[in-house]
Design a protein around this motif. Structure first.
Motif, mmCIF file in Angstrom:
data_model
loop_
_atom_site.group_PDB
_atom_site.id
_atom_site.type_symbol
_atom_site.label_atom_id
_atom_site.label_comp_id
_atom_site.label_asym_id
_atom_site.label_seq_id
_atom_site.Cartn_x
_atom_site.Cartn_y
_atom_site.Cartn_z
ATOM 1 N N HIS A 155 4.544 -9.635 -4.939
ATOM 2 C CA HIS A 155 4.625 -8.378 -4.209
ATOM 3 C C HIS A 155 6.031 -7.803 -4.070
ATOM 4 O O HIS A 155 6.237 -6.866 -3.281
ATOM 5 N N GLY A 158 6.159 -4.151 -4.960
ATOM 6 C CA GLY A 158 5.466 -3.372 -3.937
ATOM 7 C C GLY A 158 6.327 -3.144 -2.715
ATOM 8 O O GLY A 158 6.382 -2.027 -2.175
ATOM 9 N N LEU A 195 0.622 -3.253 0.185
ATOM 10 C CA LEU A 195 1.049 -4.199 -0.848
ATOM 11 C C LEU A 195 -0.135 -4.746 -1.631
ATOM 12 O O LEU A 195 -0.136 -4.808 -2.863
ATOM 13 N N GLY A 207 -1.100 -4.288 -5.593
ATOM 14 C CA GLY A 207 -1.313 -5.425 -6.477
ATOM 15 C C GLY A 207 -2.682 -5.411 -7.119
ATOM 16 O O GLY A 207 -2.828 -5.726 -8.314
#
Length: 502
Positions: free
Chosen positions: A33, A36, A120, A124
């Motif tokens: 992540h 992100g 996030l 993803g």
């Protein structure tokens, strides 16, 4: 001892908690992540400035500090020490070191780890769904191409594990493709749920600051914001929709793969697998083992199991923000994309390489007498019988031919004459040549020229329709990719303006 008299001297984090929970969570965020986090920080800063919540004098040094953090910190080399709770606080710690607590703390205005986390996870998931969709569409294109190539290739179709009727391989593959297209539609629908931004929900109820949730959604590449702020942090249907769709994709493909396993067996043998996909026994030199099919079968099952596990993890959890739907669960679910992607890549490579063994198909058709249904149908059309009368005559012919191990076209006419006269008390108008034509597998397929049937015209129309649907999916995917690229460019342009770079 009451809480009022107990002096708590413990220090966060407890060593066991650190190793069993915090370190895995930190490593998961680091692995999955980081990009992100980077996008969310930049988009949120741009939004705070453009809504007037932060002045340029406040926003510019924060932007410069974020740029420096990206440049100076090697995320891959990071080791969790327990000095901060998680990756989010690591970035905040770095900002404080560069800007001081007052200015660094302003980036977190009007947001929470709650809306950040679900954003996030959606970012993803979107990337992984798009990659899986690309693989699924490639498989769909492959199935359509091979179905067209094999549109006149006879096979034996099975029901209940037994030979049932002749059809063509292209008709069978088209059935697999049609199911796959419905599965793709379900995954596209799940992606639409994922494509709604939670940012701006903050902890639960949005914020008293004049935030612009539409702008945040656009900058992060989402189609729109998810409206209800409680739902942004509580409604995990973006997870359940995604993994339900994935589960169905690989459950359905697993049935196709199981047919390939059955059809390549020595006893059936109607599919030939080329040497490139065959392994030889280490002790039995005569054996050709099409083990890629076995690998696809167990990988498809693993994918179904992982997707189902994600649904189980979400079961009976409270309708609120909760760890059950967050970091470690998200990382676990990504395994379904990995194993599923392997299945799709292998299946897309294998299907064009498969060849039908015509001699074995002819042998199995002859031995199983599976064209006899058309004899019954033809007696209704040509002799004016009821279907039940015709069925009884056809059944008697089949029993007679199977009893002598014969071929219905060559050996069935005398049995047919006898059964017909016994049932109708008259002679048949169908001669031996007509009989042989009626019970041929080619005629069986050719007369089934109805919508959805295997005859050339019907099958050609179906494949053309499937190709049109695949093209429409491709267009939707390309448009989504273009929107994402435009959003990324827009965010970069606005963030660069904050930096004061010309």
């Amino acid at each position: 001892m009451t809480a009022g008299t107990y002096k708590d001297t413990s220090v966060f984090p407890d060593p066991v908690y650190k190793e069993t929970v915090l370190r895995p969570l930190f490593d998961g965020a680091k692995d999955h992540h980081v990009e992100g986090f980077r996008l969310i920080d930049r988009a949120h800063l741009v939004m705070l400035h453009e809504t007037g919540i932060l002045t340029i004098e406040q926003a510019r040094p924060i932007a410069q500090a974020l740029e420096a953090i990206d440049r100076e910190i090697d995320v891959d080399a990071l080791t969790y020490t327990g000095e901060v709770e998680d990756f989010f606080f690591l970035i905040e710690k770095e900002l404080r070191a560069r800007l001081g607590p007052d200015l660094a703390g302003r980036l977190h205005t009007a947001r929470s780890r709650n809306d950040i986390d679900h954003t996030l996870f959606k970012l993803g998931l979107k990337d992984r769904i798009d990659s899986l969709l690309e693989r699924l569409v490639r498989l769909a294109e492959t199935l359509a191409s091979v179905a067209e190539r094999e549109s006149s290739t006879l096979i034996v179709a099975y029901t209940h594990g037994q030979p049932a009727q002749p059809t063509v391989f292209g008709h069978y593959l088209s059935a697999v493709l049609e199911t796959l297209l419905r599965d793709i539609a379900r995954l596209e629908a799940a992606r639409d749920i994922v494509d709604r931004s939670p940012m701006g929900a903050a902890a639960i109820t949005t914020s008293g600051f004049p935030i612009d949730r539409d702008l945040m959604a656009r900058l992060l590449g989402f189609g729109r914001p998810l409206q209800n702020s409680y739902g942004c942090i509580a409604s995990i249907d973006y997870i359940t929709s995604t993994y339900s769709a994935i589960q169905l994709v690989f459950l359905h493909l697993g049935r196709f793969i199981q047919d390939l396993q059955f059809w390549t067996s020595f006893e059936v043998g109607q599919i030939y697998v080329p040497n490139a996909f065959v392994q030889i026994s280490s002790i039995m030199p005569q054996k050709r083992n099409p083990v890629p099919i076995e690998h696809m079968r167990h990988l498809a099952s693993q994918t179904v199991g992982r997707a189902q596990a994600m649904l189980t993890i979400m079961h009976n959890t409270p309708f609120t923000d909760m760890n059950d739907s967050e970091g470690e669960s998200q990382g676990f679910g990504y395994g379904a994309f990995e194993s599923g992607g392997r299945v799709l890549d292998l299946l897309t490579a294998l299907v064009p390489a498969l060849r039908i063994s015509p001699d074995r198909v002819r042998q199995n058709i002859r031995r199983s007498c599976i064209t006899v249904t058309e004899l019954a149908d033809s007696l209704v059309r040509h002799e004016g019988l009821s279907f039940r009368e015709a069925h009884e005559i056809a059944a008697e012919v089949s029993r007679s031919v199977v009893a002598i191990g014969g071929d219905i076209a060559a050996d069935g006419y005398e049995a047919y004459q006898e059964a017909f006269e016994h049932c109708t008390k008259r002679r048949t108008s169908i001669d031996k040549t007509q009989f042989a034509e009626i019970v041929s597998p080619e005629n069986f397929v050719a007369v089934r020229d109805r919508f959805g049937g295997p005859a050339p015209r019907a099958l050609s129309q179906a494949i053309a329709g499937y190709n049109q649907e695949i093209s429409r999916i491709r267009i939707r995917m390309q448009e989504a990719a273009q929107r994402a690229q435009a959003s990324a460019q827009d965010l970069q342009s606005r963030f660069t303006a904050l930096l004061g770079v010309r």
